[in-house]
Each structure stands twice: as structure tokens, then as C-alpha cells.
Design a protein around this motif. Structure first.
Motif, PDB file in Angstrom:
ATOM      1  N   PRO A  53       0.828  -1.208   0.000  1.00  0.00           N
ATOM      2  CA  PRO A  53       0.000   0.000   0.000  1.00  0.00           C
ATOM      3  C   PRO A  53       0.862   1.258   0.000  1.00  0.00           C
ATOM      4  CG  PRO A  53       0.058  -0.977   2.186  1.00  0.00           C
ATOM      5  CD  PRO A  53       0.794  -1.916   1.276  1.00  0.00           C
ATOM      6  N   VAL A  54       0.309   2.344  -0.507  1.00  0.00           N
ATOM      7  CA  VAL A  54       1.021   3.619  -0.512  1.00  0.00           C
ATOM      8  C   VAL A  54       1.285   4.048   0.935  1.00  0.00           C
ATOM      9  CG1 VAL A  54       0.881   6.053  -1.135  1.00  0.00           C
ATOM     10  CG2 VAL A  54       0.089   4.302  -2.737  1.00  0.00           C
ATOM     11  N   ASP A  55       0.251   3.983   1.759  1.00  0.00           N
ATOM     12  CA  ASP A  55       0.393   4.302   3.180  1.00  0.00           C
ATOM     13  C   ASP A  55       0.736   3.011   3.916  1.00  0.00           C
ATOM     14  OD1 ASP A  55       0.356   5.265   5.746  1.00  0.00           O
ATOM     15  OD2 ASP A  55      -1.801   5.663   5.793  1.00  0.00           O
ATOM     16  N   LYS A  56       1.963   2.887   4.337  1.00  0.00           N
ATOM     17  CA  LYS A  56       2.445   1.644   4.935  1.00  0.00           C
ATOM     18  C   LYS A  56       2.231   1.586   6.444  1.00  0.00           C
ATOM     19  CE  LYS A  56       5.734   1.613   1.208  1.00  0.00           C
ATOM     20  NZ  LYS A  56       5.088   2.748   0.575  1.00  0.00           N
ATOM     21  N   LYS A  57       1.834   2.697   7.026  1.00  0.00           N
ATOM     22  CA  LYS A  57       1.651   2.757   8.476  1.00  0.00           C
ATOM     23  C   LYS A  57       0.617   1.722   8.925  1.00  0.00           C
ATOM     24  CE  LYS A  57       0.885   5.762  12.291  1.00  0.00           C
ATOM     25  NZ  LYS A  57       0.643   6.968  12.895  1.00  0.00           N
ATOM     26  N   ASP A  58       0.974   1.012   9.984  1.00  0.00           N
ATOM     27  CA  ASP A  58       0.110  -0.008  10.591  1.00  0.00           C
ATOM     28  C   ASP A  58      -0.172  -1.187   9.655  1.00  0.00           C
ATOM     29  OD1 ASP A  58      -0.046   1.433  13.004  1.00  0.00           O
ATOM     30  OD2 ASP A  58      -1.711   2.630  12.223  1.00  0.00           O
ATOM     31  N   THR A  59       0.717  -1.420   8.685  1.00  0.00           N
ATOM     32  CA  THR A  59       0.643  -2.614   7.848  1.00  0.00           C
ATOM     33  C   THR A  59       1.917  -3.420   8.088  1.00  0.00           C
ATOM     34  OG1 THR A  59       1.815  -1.771   5.894  1.00  0.00           O
ATOM     35  CG2 THR A  59      -0.543  -1.242   6.065  1.00  0.00           C
ATOM     36  N   ASP A  62       5.169  -1.395   7.557  1.00  0.00           N
ATOM     37  CA  ASP A  62       5.511  -0.271   8.421  1.00  0.00           C
ATOM     38  C   ASP A  62       6.991  -0.378   8.792  1.00  0.00           C
ATOM     39  OD1 ASP A  62       5.826   1.449  10.750  1.00  0.00           O
ATOM     40  OD2 ASP A  62       3.637   1.458  10.863  1.00  0.00           O
ATOM     41  N   GLU A  63       7.707   0.744   8.728  1.00  0.00           N
ATOM     42  CA  GLU A  63       9.147   0.754   9.031  1.00  0.00           C
ATOM     43  C   GLU A  63       9.453   0.201  10.424  1.00  0.00           C
ATOM     44  OE1 GLU A  63      12.072   1.509   7.339  1.00  0.00           O
ATOM     45  OE2 GLU A  63      10.748   1.398   5.616  1.00  0.00           O
ATOM     46  N   ASP A 168       3.816   5.346 -10.864  1.00  0.00           N
ATOM     47  CA  ASP A 168       3.513   5.613  -9.449  1.00  0.00           C
ATOM     48  C   ASP A 168       4.189   4.608  -8.513  1.00  0.00           C
ATOM     49  OD1 ASP A 168       1.914   7.896  -9.860  1.00  0.00           O
ATOM     50  OD2 ASP A 168       0.197   6.628 -10.374  1.00  0.00           O
ATOM     51  N   ASP A 170       7.221   3.952  -5.859  1.00  0.00           N
ATOM     52  CA  ASP A 170       8.177   4.591  -4.960  1.00  0.00           C
ATOM     53  C   ASP A 170       9.477   3.796  -5.066  1.00  0.00           C
ATOM     54  OD1 ASP A 170       9.685   5.664  -2.923  1.00  0.00           O
ATOM     55  OD2 ASP A 170       8.129   5.453  -1.377  1.00  0.00           O
ATOM     56  N   TRP A 173      11.959   3.498  -2.073  1.00  0.00           N
ATOM     57  CA  TRP A 173      11.504   2.545  -1.055  1.00  0.00           C
ATOM     58  C   TRP A 173      11.827   1.123  -1.497  1.00  0.00           C
ATOM     59  CZ3 TRP A 173       8.158  -1.575  -0.454  1.00  0.00           C
ATOM     60  CH2 TRP A 173       7.871  -1.947   0.869  1.00  0.00           C
TER      61      TRP A 173
END
Length: 193
Positions: A53-59, A62-63, A168, A170, A173
Motif C-alpha cells: 500500500p502507498v500508506d504503509k503505516k500499521d501494515t 511499516d518501518e 507511481d 516509490d 523505497w
């Protein structure tokens, strides 16, 4: 993005994994870059894109959890990223970064304008046409423009980043994740060269 830092990291990893135990020609190294680009074409033909996902937070990406010290990092990388278009474009960029490290070539800072131009050049091309254009840069730029190797490699990197931006992706990353994954792999990644 500091591509010279990534260059140094890619080169060190390649050295640590035996890729530079013997002297290899520029043509050898460029052929391996092109082979990664062809793997990207195969991934595209099969519709294989990373499930990130584009937003990796809480997946799982996540870093805080998606790093090589996590025992599931390699397993998740292989399940969701490996052998996809993003992964193969990252591989091609890493091989170019490594070759720049080997030959002590500085990578220029790509401005937004440069990246925009590289992205725009993909607008009227299919994925395969864009990859073909990237693959032929060393020959075209040497014979048509008399570019030295450094100019050829910088142009190839810029074109790969432009294609990634067009899609699109990244790419920074994905390069970082592939480098982390490569750190965990065996000598020459279990291959002859």
C-alpha cells in the motif's frame, strides 16, 4: 534522495557477496542491468506488481516492523514484493548503482524538472518500449552523443526513475527494501555471477 549514498551501499553489498571477486567488463555489468530490465518486462507481462500500500503505516510494511531484523522480513518480502515489476526495476537500479560504485562514478542529483522530463518521455510508450529505450541508452549515447560511461549510467538511472514515477512506484523505497533483502542472501545470491 542521495543516490551516491545508495551507490556506496550497493557497491559494498556487492563486494561483501562476492560479485567483485574478479574484474568484470562494463559490458558484462550492463548486460546484467539489462537482464533485470527484461525480468521487469516479464513481470509486467504476467501482471505481477507488488502488493504494497502507498500508506504503509500499521501494515506489515511499516518501518517499525518491516526491516531485516524482523524474522518475517524475508518471508514477507518474498510473498509480496519479490519478482514483481517494482522489484525488478529496483534490481536494475541497484546494478547501475553498483557499477557506478565500482567505476567511482558520481551520480548527479536528479532535479524535479529532470524527473518530470524522464516521466513525460514514457507517456506515449508502452512499458516494453520504455524499457527498450532504457536498455539501448549505452549504445545510443556513446555513438550518437559521445557520452562517457558516467553520462550513460546517470541517464539510465534517470530513465528508470522516470519510468517508476510514471507508474507511481516509490522506487527509492523498493531499492531500500531490496538492498535489505540482498544483505541477507548468500554469496553471489547462489549464482555463478
Amino acid at each position: 534522495m542521495n543516490l551516491n549514498e545508495l551507490r556506496d551501499r550497493a557497491y559494498k553489498t556487492a563486494c561483501d557477496h562476492g560479485f567483485h571477486d574478479e574484474e568484470l567488463s562494463n559490458e558484462h555489468c550492463l548486460c546484467l542491468v539489462i537482464s533485470e530490465l527484461m525480468e521487469a518486462v516479464e513481470a509486467d507481462r504476467k501482471g505481477r506488481f507488488a502488493k504494497v500500500p502507498v500508506d504503509k503505516k500499521d501494515t506489515i510494511f511499516d518501518e517499525r516492523t518491516f526491516h531485516y531484523q524482523n524474522k518475517y522480513f524475508a518471508e514477507n518480502f518474498e510473498a509480496y514484493i519479490k519478482d514483481c515489476v517494482e522489484d525488478e526495476l529496483a534490481d536494475a537500479a541497484i546494478r547501475l548503482l553498483d557499477l557506478c560504485g565500482l567505476r567511482k562514478i558520481d551520480i548527479e542529483d536528479f532535479t524535479e524538472e529532470m524527473l518530470y522530463g524522464a516521466e513525460e518521455s514514457c507517456n506515449d510508450e508502452t512499458f516494453t518500449e520504455s524499457v527498450y529505450a532504457i536498455s539501448t541508452i549505452p549504445i545510443r549515447y556513446e555513438y550518437e552523443y559521445d557520452y562517457p560511461l558516467g553520462g550513460q549510467l546517470n541517464s539510465m538511472l534517470l530513465a528508470i526513475f522516470g519510468l517508476a514515477k510514471h507508474l507511481d512506484i516509490d522506487l527509492i523505497w523498493h531499492i531500500n527494501q531490496k538492498m535489505r533483502y540482498n544483505d541477507l542472501r548468500e554469496n553471489k545470491h547462489g549464482k555463478k555471477y
